[in-house]
Design an enzyme around this catalytic site. Structure first.
Site, PDB file in Angstrom:
ATOM      1  N   TYR A   1       0.806  -1.219   0.000  1.00 30.45           N
ATOM      2  CA  TYR A   1       0.000   0.000   0.000  1.00 30.45           C
ATOM      3  C   TYR A   1       0.838   1.268   0.000  1.00 30.45           C
ATOM      4  O   TYR A   1       0.324   2.357  -0.128  1.00 30.45           O
ATOM      5  CB  TYR A   1      -0.898   0.010   1.243  1.00 30.45           C
ATOM      6  N   GLY A   2       2.146   1.130   0.124  1.00 34.37           N
ATOM      7  CA  GLY A   2       3.000   2.316   0.209  1.00 34.37           C
ATOM      8  C   GLY A   2       3.952   2.374  -0.961  1.00 34.37           C
ATOM      9  O   GLY A   2       3.558   2.229  -2.122  1.00 34.37           O
TER      10      GLY A   2
ATOM     11  N   GLN B   1       4.116  -0.034  -4.030  1.00 35.71           N
ATOM     12  CA  GLN B   1       3.205   0.015  -5.178  1.00 35.71           C
ATOM     13  C   GLN B   1       3.961   0.477  -6.426  1.00 35.71           C
ATOM     14  O   GLN B   1       3.471   0.338  -7.533  1.00 35.71           O
ATOM     15  CB  GLN B   1       2.067   1.011  -4.931  1.00 35.71           C
ATOM     16  N   GLU B   2       5.120   1.053  -6.201  1.00 38.91           N
ATOM     17  CA  GLU B   2       5.919   1.600  -7.304  1.00 38.91           C
ATOM     18  C   GLU B   2       6.796   0.490  -7.896  1.00 38.91           C
ATOM     19  O   GLU B   2       7.688  -0.028  -7.216  1.00 38.91           O
ATOM     20  CB  GLU B   2       6.783   2.743  -6.765  1.00 38.91           C
TER      21      GLU B   2
ATOM     22  N   GLU C   1      11.002  -4.248   5.802  1.00 37.81           N
ATOM     23  CA  GLU C   1       9.958  -3.698   6.669  1.00 37.81           C
ATOM     24  C   GLU C   1      10.437  -3.639   8.117  1.00 37.81           C
ATOM     25  O   GLU C   1      10.113  -2.721   8.842  1.00 37.81           O
ATOM     26  CB  GLU C   1       8.661  -4.521   6.570  1.00 37.81           C
TER      27      GLU C   1
END
Length: 165
Positions: free
Chosen positions: A15-16, A19-20, A83
């Site tokens: 979601y952060g 996504q790229e 993460e």
């Protein structure tokens, strides 16, 4: 992948910055198939002093994101590592944007739901404009570090994804 590698593949809702595609391709060292999806029951927060967001349970929240499909155990390990311990990996149900099909996937939730650093709403387009370049540089450093830690710790890598104080 060898003939004897029978590990199940993983689908991960992101979601952060993941996504790229440019970031994902660097971290995973491949280009996974990416599909759009929606996760209900969560809110996408900004994190004070950091370039990346987090999610935390929120009754009426809905998050638009992407699913990275068919990841190997090693690729999932790369995501776990980047993460870090502030996130916990959980299985959640998402709805695919194109087909409305439901799917069980893994995602990374912020471990401390009462963290005072959570605020507002994270904006992907703003991140792309302001921080993507720096994040791609940090991702390159992370991959180099993972291949050759050279006595450096994860904390040294982590300072690259903090905003300049």
């Amino acid at each position: 992948m060898t003939l004897f590698d029978q590990s199940p593949l993983h689908n991960v809702f992101v979601y952060g910055s993941f996504q790229e595609p440019a970031v994902v391709n660097l971290i995973l060292e491949c280009a996974p198939v990416i599909v759009s999806a929606q996760l209900s029951g969560y809110h996408l927060y900004r994190l004070k002093g950091r370039l990346h967001p987090c999610i935390s349970p929120s009754e009426n929240g809905v998050i638009n994101g992407k699913i990275l499909t068919g990841l190997t155990d090693a690729q999932l390990e790369n995501l776990d590592m980047i993460e870090g311990p502030e996130y916990v990996r959980k299985t959640v149900e998402v709805v695919l944007t194109d087909t409305s099909e439901k799917m069980q996937v893994e995602t990374f939730e912020w471990a401390n739901k009462d963290d005072p650093d959570l605020y507002g709403e994270w904006d992907f387009e703003e991140w792309k404009r302001l921080h993507m370049e720096k994040f791609i540089e940090a991702s390159k450093k992370f991959i180099e570090w993972k291949k050759n830690p050279n006595g450096k710790t994860r904390e040294e890598f982590e300072k690259f994804v903090h905003e300049d104080a």
